[in-house]
Design a protein around this motif. Structure first.
Motif, short mmCIF file in Angstrom:
data_model
loop_
_atom_site.label_atom_id
_atom_site.label_comp_id
_atom_site.label_asym_id
_atom_site.label_seq_id
_atom_site.Cartn_x
_atom_site.Cartn_y
_atom_site.Cartn_z
N PHE A 1 3.14 5.68 1.56
CA PHE A 1 2.20 5.13 0.57
C PHE A 1 2.74 5.28 -0.85
N LYS A 2 3.43 6.35 -1.12
CA LYS A 2 4.00 6.52 -2.46
C LYS A 2 5.03 5.42 -2.74
N ARG A 3 5.80 5.07 -1.71
CA ARG A 3 6.80 4.01 -1.87
C ARG A 3 6.14 2.65 -2.05
N LYS A 4 5.07 2.39 -1.30
CA LYS A 4 4.41 1.08 -1.36
C LYS A 4 3.90 0.78 -2.77
N PHE A 5 3.41 1.80 -3.46
CA PHE A 5 2.77 1.60 -4.76
C PHE A 5 3.66 2.07 -5.91
N ALA A 6 4.97 2.20 -5.64
CA ALA A 6 5.89 2.77 -6.64
C ALA A 6 5.98 1.93 -7.91
N ASP A 7 5.71 0.63 -7.82
CA ASP A 7 5.78 -0.21 -9.03
C ASP A 7 4.70 0.17 -10.04
N PHE A 8 3.62 0.75 -9.57
CA PHE A 8 2.52 1.13 -10.46
C PHE A 8 2.48 2.62 -10.75
#
Length: 350
Positions: free
Chosen positions: A234-241
């Motif tokens: 999950f940390k990787r999925k939302f890394a852009d934000f």
């Protein structure tokens, strides 16, 4: 108070009252509260560029549904309503909300028993629990004054959106099912059963037949670390934000509260991957003029052959199924740009 273009209404947090000696002791052991959930969600919603409104919608039975409406001023098109999956909440749509509200109003809410919504005691039978969810969605729609909608549901949200469409087809302009849970019948041959996600097998090995996410509450101060350990993706999925643990914190605070919706889900499920009342046995009951699009992640643990079976069940209706490469169960976060583009195309056809 305002955040960027967003407007928050001041709302009392729905803190849960402890019951019994164990429950009264656990809150001190668990580093969570509805106020902490509110604060981490506020950090997530600050990422929104479009105008939005976040508030509680009070139902006649005194339950409250936490609701975020993006682009409320775009009233000339059929709104899109998004229903999250098990253990989720409005914050997990942050990669999709601006894009999907560019040309129409978007509503998303925390399901009854999840996130910041009320956490009542659900019926303990699968049909009663399902009906409680569906009734709350319809009462929410009625209270919101939404005549009809494009209804999108992910995972458990897809199951409930389908159940809703069976009961209230006149309210649904298009049903979009994203990696929906609970459709296939459980195979009698064990070799045909897809393996559940690794994180779930780890949880089950610890807790056996307890509520699915009870480990987060039992673990007390170690709970937040368990989310990061079991779901580092999950940390990787939302890394852009978010470069920090904002999303892991959000997931923890969503699921470390009173397990109301979680208990209802347990009543509805059979061995996590299967529903006690499989939706494939009922999908033909949706009115024929309700179009259905099913979106799967190509690498999901969900049975993607369900889309073909739905087509067979509804030969005289519009049914489209598709897979998005490079995506697993959380399609909307694994490939948000492709997902948003697909959903926008569907919405524009309504």
């Amino acid at each position: 108070s305002s955040t960027r273009q967003g407007l928050f209404t001041m709302a009392d947090d729905l803190e849960q009252q402890p019951q019994g000696w164990l429950s009264s002791w656990l809150p001190a052991w668990r580093p969570t509260s509805m106020s902490q959930l509110k604060n981490v969600e506020a950090r997530i919603l600050q990422c929104l560029q479009n105008k939005f409104l976040a508030r509680y919608v009070s139902l006649p039975n005194q339950n409250k549904i936490w609701t975020v409406t993006v682009s409320p001023e775009l009233r000339d098109r059929t709104p899109l309503v998004m229903v999250h999956g098990f253990g989720g909440g409005v914050g997990l749509w942050i990669l999709n909300m601006d894009s999907l509200s560019a040309r129409r109003t978007l509503h998303t809410f925390d399901l009854l028993g999840f996130g910041r919504s009320s956490r009542p005691t659900f019926p303990r039978d699968p049909e009663g629990a399902e009906d409680e969810f569906v009734t709350s969605i319809e009462t929410w729609r009625e209270t919101m004054g939404i005549p009809s909608m494009i209804l999108l549901g992910h995972s458990l949200g897809g199951f409930l959106a389908t159940s809703y469409s069976i009961k209230y087809p006149e309210r649904v302009k298009h049903l979009i099912l994203v990696d929906p849970w609970g459709f296939p019948l459980r195979p009698t041959d064990p070799s045909e059963i897809r393996a559940p996600p690794t994180w779930f097998k780890a949880v089950v090995s610890v807790l056996g037949r307890s509520n699915p996410l009870a480990v987060l509450r039992v673990a007390g101060p170690w709970g937040p670390g368990l989310v990061q350990r079991f779901r580092p993706d999950f940390k990787r999925k939302f890394a852009d934000f978010f470069e920090d643990d904002t999303i892991s914190e959000y997931i923890y605070h969503c699921n470390a509260q009173n397990p109301s919706g979680e208990t209802a889900f347990k009543a509805m499920m059979e061995s996590f991957g299967w529903a006690r009342r499989p939706m494939l046995e009922r999908i033909h009951l949706i009115r024929k003029d309700v179009p259905i699009t099913m979106i799967y992640g190509a690498n999901t643990w969900i049975d993607t052959s369900t889309g073909k079976k739905v087509k067979m069940q509804r030969p005289d209706s519009y049914v489209r199924d598709m897979e998005i490469e490079g995506a697993s169960h959380h399609v909307y976060a694994d490939q948000p740009h492709i997902f948003n583009s697909v959903v926008e195309e569907i919405c524009d056809s309504v």
